[in-house]
Write a protein that holds these residues in place. Structure first.
Motif, PDB file in Angstrom:
ATOM      1  N   VAL A   1     -12.598   4.633  -8.083  1.00  0.00           N
ATOM      2  CA  VAL A   1     -11.027   5.131  -8.572  1.00  0.00           C
ATOM      3  C   VAL A   1     -10.685   6.109  -7.256  1.00  0.00           C
ATOM      4  O   VAL A   1     -11.412   7.102  -7.693  1.00  0.00           O
ATOM      5  N   HIS A   2     -10.208   6.527  -7.114  1.00  0.00           N
ATOM      6  CA  HIS A   2      -9.680   6.600  -5.916  1.00  0.00           C
ATOM      7  C   HIS A   2      -8.097   7.587  -6.461  1.00  0.00           C
ATOM      8  O   HIS A   2      -7.346   7.020  -6.838  1.00  0.00           O
ATOM      9  N   VAL A   3      -8.496   8.538  -5.702  1.00  0.00           N
ATOM     10  CA  VAL A   3      -6.116   9.086  -6.497  1.00  0.00           C
ATOM     11  C   VAL A   3      -5.623  10.387  -5.298  1.00  0.00           C
ATOM     12  O   VAL A   3      -6.765  10.352  -4.551  1.00  0.00           O
ATOM     13  N   PHE A   4      -4.417   9.628  -4.978  1.00  0.00           N
ATOM     14  CA  PHE A   4      -4.110  10.365  -4.028  1.00  0.00           C
ATOM     15  C   PHE A   4      -2.422  10.986  -4.679  1.00  0.00           C
ATOM     16  O   PHE A   4      -2.052  11.181  -5.799  1.00  0.00           O
ATOM     17  N   THR A   5      -2.141  11.727  -4.086  1.00  0.00           N
ATOM     18  CA  THR A   5      -0.822  12.778  -3.949  1.00  0.00           C
ATOM     19  C   THR A   5       0.820  12.350  -2.979  1.00  0.00           C
ATOM     20  O   THR A   5       0.277  11.651  -2.067  1.00  0.00           O
TER      21      THR A   5
ATOM     22  N   SER B   1      -6.214  -2.355  -9.693  1.00  0.00           N
ATOM     23  CA  SER B   1      -5.428  -1.978 -10.001  1.00  0.00           C
ATOM     24  C   SER B   1      -4.872  -0.887  -9.838  1.00  0.00           C
ATOM     25  O   SER B   1      -5.577   0.174  -9.235  1.00  0.00           O
ATOM     26  N   LEU B   2      -3.091  -0.339  -9.816  1.00  0.00           N
ATOM     27  CA  LEU B   2      -2.832   0.891  -9.317  1.00  0.00           C
ATOM     28  C   LEU B   2      -1.894   1.154 -10.548  1.00  0.00           C
ATOM     29  O   LEU B   2      -1.390   0.243 -10.974  1.00  0.00           O
ATOM     30  N   ASP B   3      -2.211   2.287 -10.282  1.00  0.00           N
ATOM     31  CA  ASP B   3      -1.000   2.814 -11.209  1.00  0.00           C
ATOM     32  C   ASP B   3      -0.299   4.652 -10.710  1.00  0.00           C
ATOM     33  O   ASP B   3      -1.263   5.144  -9.864  1.00  0.00           O
TER      34      ASP B   3
ATOM     35  N   THR C   1     -15.317   0.109 -14.296  1.00  0.00           N
ATOM     36  CA  THR C   1     -13.753  -0.258 -14.309  1.00  0.00           C
ATOM     37  C   THR C   1     -12.951  -0.864 -14.272  1.00  0.00           C
ATOM     38  O   THR C   1     -12.910  -1.566 -13.332  1.00  0.00           O
ATOM     39  N   THR C   2     -12.665  -0.663 -15.686  1.00  0.00           N
ATOM     40  CA  THR C   2     -11.638  -2.172 -15.998  1.00  0.00           C
ATOM     41  C   THR C   2      -9.330  -1.864 -16.349  1.00  0.00           C
ATOM     42  O   THR C   2      -9.323  -2.787 -16.134  1.00  0.00           O
ATOM     43  N   SER C   3      -9.687  -0.622 -16.317  1.00  0.00           N
ATOM     44  CA  SER C   3      -8.246  -0.196 -16.698  1.00  0.00           C
ATOM     45  C   SER C   3      -8.234   1.375 -16.438  1.00  0.00           C
ATOM     46  O   SER C   3      -9.151   2.586 -16.391  1.00  0.00           O
ATOM     47  N   ILE C   4      -7.022   1.797 -15.536  1.00  0.00           N
ATOM     48  CA  ILE C   4      -6.807   2.885 -15.683  1.00  0.00           C
ATOM     49  C   ILE C   4      -5.412   3.582 -16.038  1.00  0.00           C
ATOM     50  O   ILE C   4      -4.292   2.341 -15.706  1.00  0.00           O
TER      51      ILE C   4
ATOM     52  N   ALA D   1      -6.086   4.235  -7.548  1.00  0.00           N
ATOM     53  CA  ALA D   1      -5.724   3.318  -7.337  1.00  0.00           C
ATOM     54  C   ALA D   1      -8.126   2.583  -7.903  1.00  0.00           C
ATOM     55  O   ALA D   1      -8.512   3.176  -7.253  1.00  0.00           O
ATOM     56  N   GLY D   2      -7.616   1.799  -8.549  1.00  0.00           N
ATOM     57  CA  GLY D   2      -9.489   1.132  -9.034  1.00  0.00           C
ATOM     58  C   GLY D   2      -9.798  -0.310  -8.521  1.00  0.00           C
ATOM     59  O   GLY D   2      -9.019  -1.168  -8.175  1.00  0.00           O
TER      60      GLY D   2
END
Length: 788
Positions: free
Chosen positions: A580-584, A558-560, A606-609, A570-571
Motif C-alpha cells: 500500500v502506497h500513500v500519496f498527497t 484498489s484506489l481510495d 491486502t484486500t481493502s483500503i 493505492a493497494g
C-alpha cells in the motif's frame, strides 16, 4: 472461465483472487499450463517440504509460484501467455495447426521437469490437424514468442488430450531426452511417442531439438510413434473421444472418454487392465487428476460427481519379498457430489499449514463454483466451496444522482436508486428491496476486442470512466430528471489524447474533478476532467521502483481518495504480500503531488483500503488483510495509530475468533459519514460492525443470533464435558452478547457484490442471489434416484 476470463487464486491466503485477466471477446480459454522459469534445484521436494516449518513452507511455495509462467490456448488457433501485471494476453501466436484443444508441460503436478538441471521450459500443444507441437517458452520480454522446437508425426485426427512424462536423461536438456508423450486422438485411439537421443556433428534439420554441449557435437532429439491403443466404441458408428489423459511414472496410463469410462492402461504394452464407470448414464469423462504419490486418480465429467479411484495397498507379507512385487489393483474408493452441474476441470495444489503441506484437489464446474477436497483424506474430509464473487467490486455509486454503475464484460449498466420514504427516526428504518428490472436505466456498450477491466462513476454523476486491456474510455452523463425521478441518461464520449487514454487496472474520481488512473504499465496518473477538455496533471512512479517486469508483480487493484481530497492510497498484490502506497494531492488550500509513504508490508495480501473520518490533521488509513485483520495508520506521523498500539501486534490475536476464523476474507471497508469513529468490514457473506471507541469483546455477537451460519459446532474439552458446564457456557455467551455489541457480525445478507453508504445513515447493498445464478445455467444431467 466462460468468456475468456482467467483468475489467479492464492490457496495460502483463503483463496483470495490475487490476479485476473479479463480476456478477449470471442476467445475462450480451452487449456492452461504452468511452465517453470528457473532451475529445478531451487524448488523443494515433498519430503523437504515436510521438514520445514509453516513460514518457510509458505515462503518457498510463493517463491516457486513466482517463477512459474502461465500459458493458454484457444480453439481459434492461438497460443498465448497470461500477463497478470497488465491484465491481458501477450506473445499471442498462431499454432499453424488449426484450433488448439489441449496443453501439457514437463513441469507437471507442481514439480519441475528436472531435479538438478536447468528447466527447459517446454510445453506441448495438441492441434486440430492431428499434430502435437512442442514449444520452448520465450524469455518473457515484450515482443518475444514461444519457439517451435519440434512437431510430432501427425495422428490424422484432432488431438484432444495430452500426457507427458519427463525422461531420466542425465543431460542438461530440461527433461526432454527419453521423455514419453501420450496423445488422445478424436478417432478413438491413444498414441505413444518416444523421444530418442543421438549425437551429431553437423547441422540439424527442422523438427529436432538442438542442445549444445561442451564439445563440438550436439544432441538431437527425435520423436517416433511407437504404440497405438484403441478405445472400444461399443458398436457405435462414431469413434470414442478420449477427452482426458494422465500418465504415471511406472508406465501406467489413465484415460477418460466419451462413453463415461475411466480406463487403466499398460503404457508399455498398450493393453487395457481395468475399466471403471464414472456414472450410470454413460456421460463423458472430461478431466483427470493424479495425486503426488500416484496412488489416487480423480475423475470428473458431465455429472456433478467427483470420483476417487485408489490403488490397493501392498499386503504386509509382500513388503518383505524383494524378488517379486504383486500387481496392485485399482478400486473405486469414494465419490463426492458438491457441485450441481458438470465438472469441467480438476487440479492438484498445495497449501502450507502448521501441520505441514496439505495436498488439495480443486474442482471447477459449470455452476461457477470451485470445490476444495483433501486429496489425502478424500473419503472422510468435508469439501469446501468457494463462490465466484469478485475480490474487487464491479459496482460504483454516484451519491448525488443516486445511480449505480455495474461493470459487465462488454458494457456498463446504470441503475437508479429511489429515495427512501421519510421517517421520523433512524431506528424505524427497515431494509427495503429494490427490483433490478425496475431500477434499470441504460446500458453503455463499449466497442472493443477486449473484455472490460474496470469502471467508475463520479460522485456527482457527471462522468463515467471505463477501461479495458487496450484503452481508457471517458463519457459525460446527462440525466433526465422529472418529478425527482431519473427517467433516462444521455452519455457523450469524450476524446482522449494518447497519454490520457492508457489502459488502466483501477479508476477513481475525487471531489475536485480529477480522475486517478492506475495504468497497466505501473505508474498512476492524475487527469483533470471537464466536459470540454481532459489534461494530464501528474504521473506517480515512485511506487514502481524496484519491481521487475514479471507477470507475477501484480498491478494496482484498489484506489481510495480521502474526503478532503488531500490523500490518495493505492493497494496492490506482490508475491503473496500486500503493498500500500500513500500519496498527497493538491487541494484548494494548497499542497502538491508527492509520494508520502509506503505502508509496511504484511505477510498476507491486502484486500481493502479506506480513509477514515472527514479528513483533516488526524487523517487515518484503514488497511484490511486476507486474514480478516485490519490496521489503522496515522498518516501525519507515518506510524500505526494509537488504537492499534493499544491492541498490540499482531492484531489478529486480539480480535474475536468469530471474525478471524471465517473462511472468506474481508473485501471492503466502509464508513458511515455521520459516525467517523465507526467502520464496517464487509465480505461476500457477512459484514462486521466495528466501533473504535468501544472495547473489543472476547466473542463477537451474531445477527440474527438464530441464523444457520451462526451455529458453530464446538467440541467440549474432556475436563469440561458435563451438561452443567455446557449450560454455563451458554449463559456466559448470552451475557457477553448483551454487554458489548461491538464487532457484531451480520449474516442477514449473502452473495454481496457491493456495499456502501449513499448518505448519512443510509446504506445500499447489492446482492447476487445464488438461485438467480442457477436460473441462467443450462440444465444439469438428470440423476436417477433409488425408489423413484
Amino acid at each position: 472461465r466462460e468468456g475468456g476470463a482467467v483468475e489467479l487464486l492464492s490457496p495460502q491466503d483463503r483463496w483470495v483472487s490475487v490476479g485476473t485477466v479479463p480476456g478477449v471477446r470471442g476467445r475462450d480459454v480451452d487449456a492452461l499450463v504452468w511452465v517453470c522459469g528457473k532451475h529445478g534445484n531451487e524448488s523443494a521436494s515433498g519430503g523437504d517440504m515436510m521438514s520445514l516449518d509453516y513460514d518457510d513452507q509458505s515462503h518457498l511455495i510463493r517463491n516457486a509460484d513466482e517463477q512459474r509462467r502461465l500459458f493458454g490456448c484457444s480453439r481459434d488457433g492461438t497460443i498465448f501467455e497470461l500477463d497478470f501485471a497488465k491484465k491481458r494476453h501477450k506473445s499471442v501466436m498462431g499454432s499453424g495447426g488449426g484450433g488448439v484443444f489441449c496443453l501439457a508441460s514437463l513441469c507437471s503436478r507442481g514439480k519441475c521437469c528436472c531435479s538438478g538441471g536447468k528447466c527447459g521450459g517446454y510445453f506441448a500443444a495438441g492441434c486440430e490437424d492431428g499434430s502435437v507441437r512442442i514449444y520452448r517458452a520465450s524469455s518473457g520480454e515484450e515482443g518475444s514468442f514461444p519457439e517451435l522446437v519440434s512437431t510430432l508425426p501427425s495422428a490424422g485426427n484432432a488431438i484432444l488430450s495430452i500426457a507427458w512424462v519427463a525422461g531420466q536423461s542425465s543431460n542438461d536438456d530440461g527433461g526432454m531426452g527419453g521423455s514419453v508423450l501420450f496423445a488422445g486422438v478424436a478417432d478413438g485411439t491413444i498414441r505413444r511417442y518416444d523421444c530418442n537421443t543421438s549425437r551429431v556433428l553437423g547441422a540439424i534439420s527442422t523438427g529436432s531439438v538442438l542442445n549444445s554441449s561442451k564439445d563440438s557435437t550436439s544432441v538431437s532429439y527425435r520423436w517416433n510413434s511407437t504404440l497405438r491403443m484403441t478405445v472400444e466404441n461399443r458398436g457405435l458408428q462414431e469413434a470414442t473421444k478420449v477427452w482426458a489423459l494422465a500418465a504415471l511414472s511406472d508406465g501406467t496410463v489413465v484415460s477418460g472418454d466419451s462413453l463415461g469410462h475411466v480406463q487403466i492402461w499398460d503404457g508399455m504394452s498398450g493393453t487395457m487392465t481395468q475399466t471403471f464407470d464414472h456414472n450410470e448414464s454413460g456421460a463423458d469423462v472430461l478431466c483427470l487428476a493424479v495425486s503426488d504419490d500416484e496412488n489416487k486418480i480423480f475423475a470428473g465429467g458431465i455429472d456433478p460427481r467427483v470420483q476417487c479411484i485408489q490403488r490397493q495397498c501392498l499386503p504386509p507379507s509382500s513388503s518383505n519379498n524383494q524378488e517379486s512385487t504383486p500387481v496392485r489393483k485399482w478400486i473405486n474408493a469414494q465419490a463426492n457430489r458438491k457441485h450441481t452441474h458438470d465438472v469441467k476441470a480438476l487440479a492438484i495444489c498445495h497449501k502450507a499449514t502448521s501441520q505441514g503441506s496439505n495436498e488439495l484437489l480443486v474442482s471447477g464446474s459449470v455452476d461457477t463454483r470451485i470445490c476444495m477436497y483433501s486429496a489425502g483424506d478424500f473419503r472422510s474430509s468435508r469439501p469446501k466451496i468457494w463462490y465466484n464473487w469478485p475480490s474487487v467490486s464491479p459496482v460504483s455509486i454516484s451519491r448525488k444522482q443516486r445511480v449505480l454503475a455495474v461493470t459487465r464484460d462488454d458494457r456498463v449498466d446504470l441503475y437508479r436508486l429511489e429515495a427512501p420514504p421519510s421517517v421520523n427516526s433512524v431506528t424505524n428504518m427497515r431494509p427495503e428491496a429494490r427490483d433490478e428490472t425496475k431500477c434499470f436505466l441504460k446500458s453503455l456498450h463499449i466497442k472493443s476486442s477486449f473484455n472490460l477491466v474496470c469502471s467508475t462513476i463520479s460522485d456527482d454523476g457527471a462522468f463515467l470512466a471505463v477501461s479495458d486491456a487496450s484503452s481508457l474510455y471517458l463519457f459525460s452523463l446527462e440525466f433526465d430528471d422529472e418529478n425527482g425521478v431519473i427517467d433516462d441518461v444521455r452519455p457523450s464520449k469524450i476524446n482522449l489524447s494518447g497519454k490520457c487514454k492508457q489502459p488502466c487496472t483501477a479508476l477513481r474520481f475525487d471531489a475536485l474533478g480529477r480522475l486517478i488512473c492506475a495504468t497497466v504499465d505501473g505508474p498512476i496518473i492524475s487527469l483533470q476532467v471537464s466536459p470540454d477538455e481532459v489534461s494530464l496533471e501528474h504521473v506517480f512512479k515512485e511506487h514502481t521502483s524496484g519491481l521487475s517486469a514479471s507477470s507475477h508483480h501484480f498491478p494496482v487493484s484498489s484506489l481510495d481518495v480521502s474526503v478532503d481530497g488531500k490523500w490518495l492510497a493505492a493497494g496492490r498484490f506482490a508475491s503473496g504480500k500486500g503493498a500500500v502506497h500513500v500519496f498527497t494531492l493538491p487541494t484548494k488550500e494548497g499542497g502538491q503531488y508527492q509520494h508520502w509513504w509506503s505502508v509496511p508490508e504484511m505477510e498476507v495480501p491486502t484486500t481493502s483500503i479506506k480513509f477514515l473520518g472527514r479528513g483533516g490533521a488526524e487523517s487515518s488509513l484503514c488497511v484490511g488483510y486476507s486474514s480478516n485483520a485490519f490496521n489503522i495508520f496515522n498518516l501525519e506521523s507515518r506510524s500505526l495509530s494509537q488504537w492499534n498500539t493499544d491492541m498490540g501486534f499482531p492484531l489478529v490475536k486480539s480480535l474475536p475468533r468469530e471474525l478471524t476464523s471465517r473462511s472468506e476474507p474481508v473485501t471492503r471497508i466502509i464508513c458511515n459519514p455521520s459516525s467517523p469513529q465507526k467502520l464496517i468490514l464487509g465480505a461476500h457473506g457477512f459484514f462486521c460492525h466495528v466501533d473504535l471507541h468501544q472495547p473489543v469483546p472476547d466473542k463477537a455477537n451474531m445477527f440474527p443470533p438464530d441464523h444457520l451460519r451462526a451455529k458453530r459446532i464446538q467440541m467440549p474439552n474432556s475436563e469440561d464435558s458435563s451438561m452443567h458446564s455446557l449450560r454455563r457456557q451458554e449463559k456466559q455467551k448470552k451475557a457477553n452478547r448483551g454487554s458489548n455489541s461491538n464487532f457484531t457480525i451480520c449474516l442477514r445478507y449473502d452473495s454481496i457484490l457491493f456495499q456502501d453508504f449513499v448518505a448519512d445513515n443510509e446504506m445500499v447493498i447489492v446482492e447476487q442471489p445464488w438461485l438467480s445464478v442457477l436460473e441462467d445455467l443450462p440444465d444439469a444431467l438428470s440423476r436417477r434416484v433409488y425408489g423413484t
